[in-house]
Write an enzyme that holds these catalytic residues in place. Structure first.
Site, PDB file in Angstrom:
ATOM      1  N   PRO A   1       5.399 -11.045  17.576  1.00 34.15           N
ATOM      2  CG  PRO A   1       4.547 -12.804  18.689  1.00 34.15           C
ATOM      3  CD  PRO A   1       4.381 -11.249  18.690  1.00 34.15           C
ATOM      4  CD  GLU A   2       6.240  -9.121  11.418  1.00 31.52           C
ATOM      5  OE1 GLU A   2       6.553  -9.617  10.230  1.00 31.52           O
ATOM      6  OE2 GLU A   2       6.568  -7.762  11.503  1.00 31.52           O
TER       7      GLU A   2
END
Ligand SMILES: [Zn+2]
Length: 271
Positions: free
Chosen positions: A2-3
């Protein structure tokens, strides 16, 4: 992994379920993720009302009317599920609201984290104290980058990943923003002209906003049966696209690996 856009999408997906609701119960199904859970977490959150949700860098922030902020990080594999059909072995934190909605923090690899911080001192404690500006904030623009990078000899890519320069950028969107701006990842940061830094700041905002928009529409149009929030297939420009045509000039995208981390770029049009 996840960014920032995935965290933003997650926060937007959690908000309608949590905002204004009272936390009926919070169940901790183990003692830790990357770090131990705060010992008084259950006591401080049970019965509290959620006043606001937001994001800082790659952290999700849930404020309560008791002056606490529940801070979560999704690590490598974390995600929240809304009203999961069943609670599995990777659901480590389960929150139930006064409306009977259930949220679970699922994290198979357990690199995520959960902390509780006093809301009024959030910006004073690690990791927030040393963080640079938000890339989507007004403060972040070509002028800011020009000041922050002045005289720096390190490669531009490394400095964009430095959370003290700008908060919350990860490998995927740094590669894509450098391609959009036509800047070589290895270029010494201090030697990039002001005009190109203006374009770079705009490119960073653009790739992030596009990914957030894609996440938002996938959230509206496609609810997975397990209720998982925050993951969606992104259309990356160069990241993960070795050998495919560069979106700017059609030359093949190259991949270089330094210290275990891949850089995707175009050698023809990124200078
Ligand atoms: Zn190119």
């Amino acid at each position: 992994m996840p960014e920032l856009p995935e965290v933003e999408t997650t926060v937007r997906g959690l908000a309608p379920v949590l905002e204004g609701r009272r936390i009926e119960s919070i169940e901790l199904r183990r003692a830790d993720l990357r770090r131990p859970f705060p010992v008084d977490l259950r006591q401080r959150l049970t019965g509290a009302r959620v006043t606001a949700l937001s994001r800082r860098a790659k952290y999700g922030l849930i404020d309560t009317d008791r002056g606490d902020t529940f801070v979560f990080h999704l690590g490598m594999s974390g995600s929240w599920r809304v009203d999961p059909v069943e609670i599995g072995k990777h659901d480590h934190v389960v929150i139930e609201t006064d409306e009977g909605r259930r949220l679970s923090l699922n994290d198979p690899r357990r690199f995520g984290s959960v902390d509780l911080v006093r809301s009024d001192s959030l910006e004073l404690v690690p990791p927030f104290a040393a963080m640079g500006p938000e890339p989507l904030g007004q403060e972040f623009d070509g002028n800011y980058l020009s000041r922050a990078l002045q005289g720096r000899k390190a490669p531009i890519k490394a400095l964009l990943l430095d959370q003290r320069v700008v908060a919350g950028l990860g490998n995927i969107y740094v590669c894509d923003a450098l391609n959009l701006a036509g800047i070589a990842p290895g270029k010494a940061a201090g030697g990039i002209s002001k005009a190109r830094l203006v374009r770079l700041a705009e490119a960073i905002k653009s790739v992030l906003l596009e990914a957030i928009e894609a996440g938002g529409s996938s959230l509206r149009n496609y609810v997975r049966p397990d209720g998982e929030l925050g993951y969606f297939s992104s259309k990356w420009r160069v990241y993960g696209r070795e050998g495919k045509p560069c979106p700017r000039c059609s030359a093949p995208v190259l991949r270089r690996v330094d210290s275990g981390r891949s850089t995707f770029y175009c050698a023809k049009c990124q200078r």
